[in-house]
Design a protein around this motif. Structure first.
Motif, PDB file in Angstrom:
ATOM      1  N   ALA A  59       0.830  -1.208   0.000  1.00 42.10           N
ATOM      2  CA  ALA A  59       0.000   0.000   0.000  1.00 42.10           C
ATOM      3  C   ALA A  59       0.862   1.255   0.000  1.00 42.10           C
ATOM      4  CB  ALA A  59      -0.922  -0.011   1.213  1.00 42.10           C
ATOM      5  N   ALA A  60       1.963   1.211   0.754  1.00 39.63           N
ATOM      6  CA  ALA A  60       2.852   2.376   0.807  1.00 39.63           C
ATOM      7  C   ALA A  60       3.483   2.634  -0.555  1.00 39.63           C
ATOM      8  CB  ALA A  60       3.937   2.156   1.858  1.00 39.63           C
ATOM      9  N   PHE A  61       3.958   1.587  -1.235  1.00 37.76           N
ATOM     10  CA  PHE A  61       4.546   1.752  -2.565  1.00 37.76           C
ATOM     11  C   PHE A  61       3.526   2.311  -3.543  1.00 37.76           C
ATOM     12  CE2 PHE A  61       8.214  -0.632  -1.229  1.00 37.76           C
ATOM     13  CZ  PHE A  61       9.206  -0.356  -2.171  1.00 37.76           C
ATOM     14  N   ARG A  62       2.321   1.727  -3.524  1.00 34.01           N
ATOM     15  CA  ARG A  62       1.331   2.113  -4.539  1.00 34.01           C
ATOM     16  C   ARG A  62       0.785   3.516  -4.309  1.00 34.01           C
ATOM     17  NH1 ARG A  62       0.331  -2.232  -7.607  1.00 34.01           N
ATOM     18  NH2 ARG A  62       0.692  -4.304  -6.707  1.00 34.01           N
ATOM     19  N   SER A  63       0.764   3.970  -3.086  1.00 35.21           N
ATOM     20  CA  SER A  63       0.203   5.294  -2.813  1.00 35.21           C
ATOM     21  C   SER A  63       1.262   6.394  -2.818  1.00 35.21           C
ATOM     22  CB  SER A  63      -0.524   5.294  -1.469  1.00 35.21           C
ATOM     23  OG  SER A  63       0.364   4.968  -0.420  1.00 35.21           O
ATOM     24  N   ALA A  64       2.536   6.010  -2.950  1.00 41.58           N
ATOM     25  CA  ALA A  64       3.604   7.023  -2.990  1.00 41.58           C
ATOM     26  C   ALA A  64       3.452   7.891  -4.240  1.00 41.58           C
ATOM     27  CB  ALA A  64       4.966   6.350  -2.961  1.00 41.58           C
ATOM     28  N   LYS A  65       3.664   9.205  -4.076  1.00 38.93           N
ATOM     29  CA  LYS A  65       3.591  10.139  -5.199  1.00 38.93           C
ATOM     30  C   LYS A  65       5.014  10.494  -5.626  1.00 38.93           C
ATOM     31  CE  LYS A  65      -0.851  10.210  -4.551  1.00 38.93           C
ATOM     32  NZ  LYS A  65      -1.749   9.433  -5.435  1.00 38.93           N
ATOM     33  N   PHE A  66       5.412   9.995  -6.786  1.00 41.66           N
ATOM     34  CA  PHE A  66       6.780  10.199  -7.241  1.00 41.66           C
ATOM     35  C   PHE A  66       6.870  11.485  -8.074  1.00 41.66           C
ATOM     36  CE2 PHE A  66       6.240   5.607  -6.781  1.00 41.66           C
ATOM     37  CZ  PHE A  66       7.244   5.339  -5.876  1.00 41.66           C
ATOM     38  N   PRO A  67       7.793  12.383  -7.723  1.00 42.83           N
ATOM     39  CA  PRO A  67       7.933  13.629  -8.491  1.00 42.83           C
ATOM     40  C   PRO A  67       8.639  13.372  -9.817  1.00 42.83           C
ATOM     41  CG  PRO A  67       9.642  13.485  -6.834  1.00 42.83           C
ATOM     42  CD  PRO A  67       8.753  12.291  -6.624  1.00 42.83           C
ATOM     43  N   ASN A  68       8.540  14.328 -10.715  1.00 47.14           N
ATOM     44  CA  ASN A  68       9.292  14.238 -11.958  1.00 47.14           C
ATOM     45  C   ASN A  68      10.791  14.308 -11.660  1.00 47.14           C
ATOM     46  OD1 ASN A  68       6.838  14.192 -13.258  1.00 47.14           O
ATOM     47  ND2 ASN A  68       6.880  16.379 -13.773  1.00 47.14           N
ATOM     48  N   ILE A  69      11.550  13.550 -12.395  1.00 46.87           N
ATOM     49  CA  ILE A  69      13.008  13.528 -12.227  1.00 46.87           C
ATOM     50  C   ILE A  69      13.634  14.195 -13.437  1.00 46.87           C
ATOM     51  CG2 ILE A  69      15.047  12.071 -11.972  1.00 46.87           C
ATOM     52  CD1 ILE A  69      13.268   9.953 -10.697  1.00 46.87           C
ATOM     53  N   THR A  70      14.406  15.234 -13.238  1.00 43.45           N
ATOM     54  CA  THR A  70      15.057  15.965 -14.331  1.00 43.45           C
ATOM     55  C   THR A  70      16.561  15.983 -14.109  1.00 43.45           C
ATOM     56  OG1 THR A  70      14.819  18.074 -13.182  1.00 43.45           O
ATOM     57  CG2 THR A  70      13.045  17.427 -14.674  1.00 43.45           C
ATOM     58  N   GLY A  71      17.302  16.076 -15.185  1.00 47.96           N
ATOM     59  CA  GLY A  71      18.752  16.147 -15.092  1.00 47.96           C
ATOM     60  C   GLY A  71      19.365  16.576 -16.414  1.00 47.96           C
ATOM     61  N   GLU A  72      20.640  16.866 -16.343  1.00 54.18           N
ATOM     62  CA  GLU A  72      21.359  17.311 -17.539  1.00 54.18           C
ATOM     63  C   GLU A  72      22.813  16.877 -17.412  1.00 54.18           C
ATOM     64  OE1 GLU A  72      20.720  21.298 -19.677  1.00 54.18           O
ATOM     65  OE2 GLU A  72      22.581  21.586 -18.524  1.00 54.18           O
ATOM     66  N   ARG A  73      23.381  16.367 -18.508  1.00 57.29           N
ATOM     67  CA  ARG A  73      24.773  15.949 -18.512  1.00 57.29           C
ATOM     68  C   ARG A  73      25.439  16.380 -19.810  1.00 57.29           C
ATOM     69  NH1 ARG A  73      26.159  11.365 -15.383  1.00 57.29           N
ATOM     70  NH2 ARG A  73      28.167  11.449 -16.481  1.00 57.29           N
ATOM     71  N   SER A  74      26.734  16.640 -19.731  1.00 54.67           N
ATOM     72  CA  SER A  74      27.521  16.934 -20.939  1.00 54.67           C
ATOM     73  C   SER A  74      28.173  15.650 -21.411  1.00 54.67           C
ATOM     74  CB  SER A  74      28.597  17.982 -20.643  1.00 54.67           C
ATOM     75  OG  SER A  74      28.007  19.219 -20.320  1.00 54.67           O
ATOM     76  N   VAL A  75      27.953  15.331 -22.676  1.00 53.20           N
ATOM     77  CA  VAL A  75      28.476  14.107 -23.262  1.00 53.20           C
ATOM     78  C   VAL A  75      29.318  14.471 -24.485  1.00 53.20           C
ATOM     79  CG1 VAL A  75      27.884  11.878 -24.271  1.00 53.20           C
ATOM     80  CG2 VAL A  75      26.456  12.847 -22.464  1.00 53.20           C
TER      81      VAL A  75
END
Length: 505
Positions: A59-75
């Motif tokens: 129940a804890a996993f399913r009800s967790a609200k995950f935020p958007n994950i953003t990032g940036e890298r130089s390749v």
């Protein structure tokens, strides 16, 4: 259910209500002396309730609200690569194993092994390479993960109430694999983003899952406290379950101590000479309740003040009382009292004239009370007429048992002393046969009838509180000098926890 048993929901629900860390509450130098109610749950009960842990964690996993994950890298060669994972949610979840351990530092340790979880969402990425080439793409993704979860649930005491703290939470990742939509994207791109987001994703999952577990633990603790408070309250009568002393956690059991003071309108009891000691309870059963003589006596006093110690008997039950034997003395007494009126047109009222005095002894609970009985007849076409009135002091020893979801009160022996006896057919009171008959009738069938009706009323109250929803195994009610121990094993009603999780999350 009654005020006896709607006791316990899931490992968190039960363990959270039973234990607390004493640092936040001051119980004074002699806290046991103010203890009226004690609950001890042993390791076998904790292991049984641990079977419900998977439901709570899922129940804890399913009800967790995950935020958007953003990032940036130089390749190199590609320039700056920016990415964003959105709409992250749990797609599938299973738990292989859960272990529970009671620690002596007022904590409950849970080890949840091999949590297999998959997450899905959308990956949007873009990069500006050499020659100012700009590309932006959006694909669905799925993440496979295998996680171990460790929880140290600590309970603190605030204002004599329980507060659960499950923030000591650790996630260990054994596997974290990113799948892009249909795996049609180039392998180098998949590997690139797996490397980019793996570390950040682990941090986000840990933060959000642990935060949700802590939230669920708080909700379950509050739910249990509310449930317990409702269980020991009926209308204006309630039992104060505030903590009276430090809880005790041993490797074999956890134990909570409560004030057990009875509150009724302007009436409240006080307790300063409790005989409780942890040595009075053992570890052979799954669950123990220790009830002080003071708490039981105060409940009886509150019931008297609330006008509950009143009973009426009529019809067949009245006939059974007065026709327990077919003798000349019985026939004479019945004729004197009822004057030919049928039992269906008669009624007996029984009530307590004073607060009962209760003393708990190894033989049973000794109840001493001044009782009045009034028998009235309703002759056809006439008003009700009182034909018999008596007051008597009764002392009776009662043994209690809980059998097939019913509370059985069995009187063992009794003594009766008449204080007042008035009968319209014998206004002078000179007929000893009437007194002898009534004394025998009250002793043989009257007291058992009244105790049986009290047992039925308490069973109905317990059922109203939900005790009958639990599978209680071999319960024993053991009287001792100054207290009663209720000890039992039980099986857990799984649907109660599921209903709560569905309603709350």
């Amino acid at each position: 259910m009654s005020w006896a048993g709607r006791m316990i929901l899931g490992i968190f629900r039960i363990l959270l209500v039973l234990v607390h860390a004493s640092a936040a509450c001051d119980f004074g130098p002699f806290p046991y002396r103010a203890t009226g109610v004690v609950c001890r749950m042993t390791k076998p009960a904790a292991l049984l309730l641990n079977q419900e842990t998977a439901q709570v964690i899922q129940a804890a996993f399913r009800s967790a609200k995950f935020p958007n994950i953003t990032g940036e890298r130089s390749v190199r060669l590609l320039g700056k690569v920016a990415y964003e994972l959105t709409n992250i949610q749990v797609n599938d979840l299973s738990i292989e194993k859960s272990d529970v351990e009671l620690k002596e530092n007022n904590a409950i340790y849970l080890a949840i092994k091999n949590v297999t979880a998959s997450f899905k969402g959308t990956l949007t990425y873009g990069y500006a390479g050499a020659w100012f080439l700009r590309l932006f793409h959006s694909v669905d993704f799925e993440i496979e993960s295998s996680i171990d979860l460790q929880l140290d649930i600590k309970l603190t005491c605030q204002e004599d109430k329980m507060v659960a703290d499950a923030s000591d939470c650790y996630l260990t990742f054994h596997k974290l694999i990113l799948h892009l939509q249909g795996d049609k994207e180039p392998g180098w791109l998949k590997q690139l983003f797996t490397d980019f987001i793996s570390f950040t994703l682990k941090l986000v999952l840990k933060r959000e899952v642990c935060k949700e577990i802590n939230s669920v633990a708080q909700m379950l603790a509050n739910f249990v406290l509310d449930l317990a408070a409702n269980f020991v309250r009926d209308k204006d009568i309630m039992v104060d379950l505030s903590l009276a002393a430090d809880s005790l956690i041993q490797t074999g059991y956890i134990e909570s101590r409560h004030k057990g003071l009875v509150l009724y309108k302007n009436y409240s009891s006080t307790l300063s000479d409790s005989v409780f000691s942890p040595s009075l309870l053992t570890e052979s059963r799954m669950l123990y309740f220790w009830l002080s003589e003071h708490t039981l006596s105060s409940l009886a006093s509150a019931a008297f003040l609330d006008g509950r110690l009143v009973s009426t008997i009529r019809g067949e039950k009245l006939q059974a009382l007065f026709e327990m034997e077919d003798t000349e003395a019985q026939q004479k007494a019945v004729q004197m009292i009822f004057q030919g009126t049928s039992y269906n047109d008669s009624v007996a009222k029984v009530w307590s004239l004073a607060q009962p005095q209760i003393s708990v002894q190894p033989e049973g609970t000794v109840v001493k009370c001044l009782v009045a009985v009034e028998v009235s007849i309703l002759p056809a076409g006439e008003e009700s007429l009182v034909v018999l009135y008596m007051e008597k002091e009764i002392m009776v020893t009662i043994q209690a048992a809980y059998v097939e979801k019913k509370l059985i009160l069995q009187p063992l022996d009794s003594s009766i002393e008449f204080k007042v006896l008035k009968c319209t057919a014998d206004p002078s009171g000179n007929d000893p046969s009437l007194r002898n008959f009534l004394q025998n009738m009250i002793s043989v069938v009257g007291i058992p009838e009244v105790t049986s009706s009290i047992g039925s009323a308490l069973t109905s109250l317990m059922d109203k509180k939900g005790i009958n929803l639990f599978d209680i195994i071999n319960p024993e009610i053991v009287p001792r000098k100054g207290y009663v121990i209720v000890q039992l094993d039980f099986d857990f009603p799984h649907h109660l926890l599921l209903d709560f999780l569905h309603r709350s999350l």
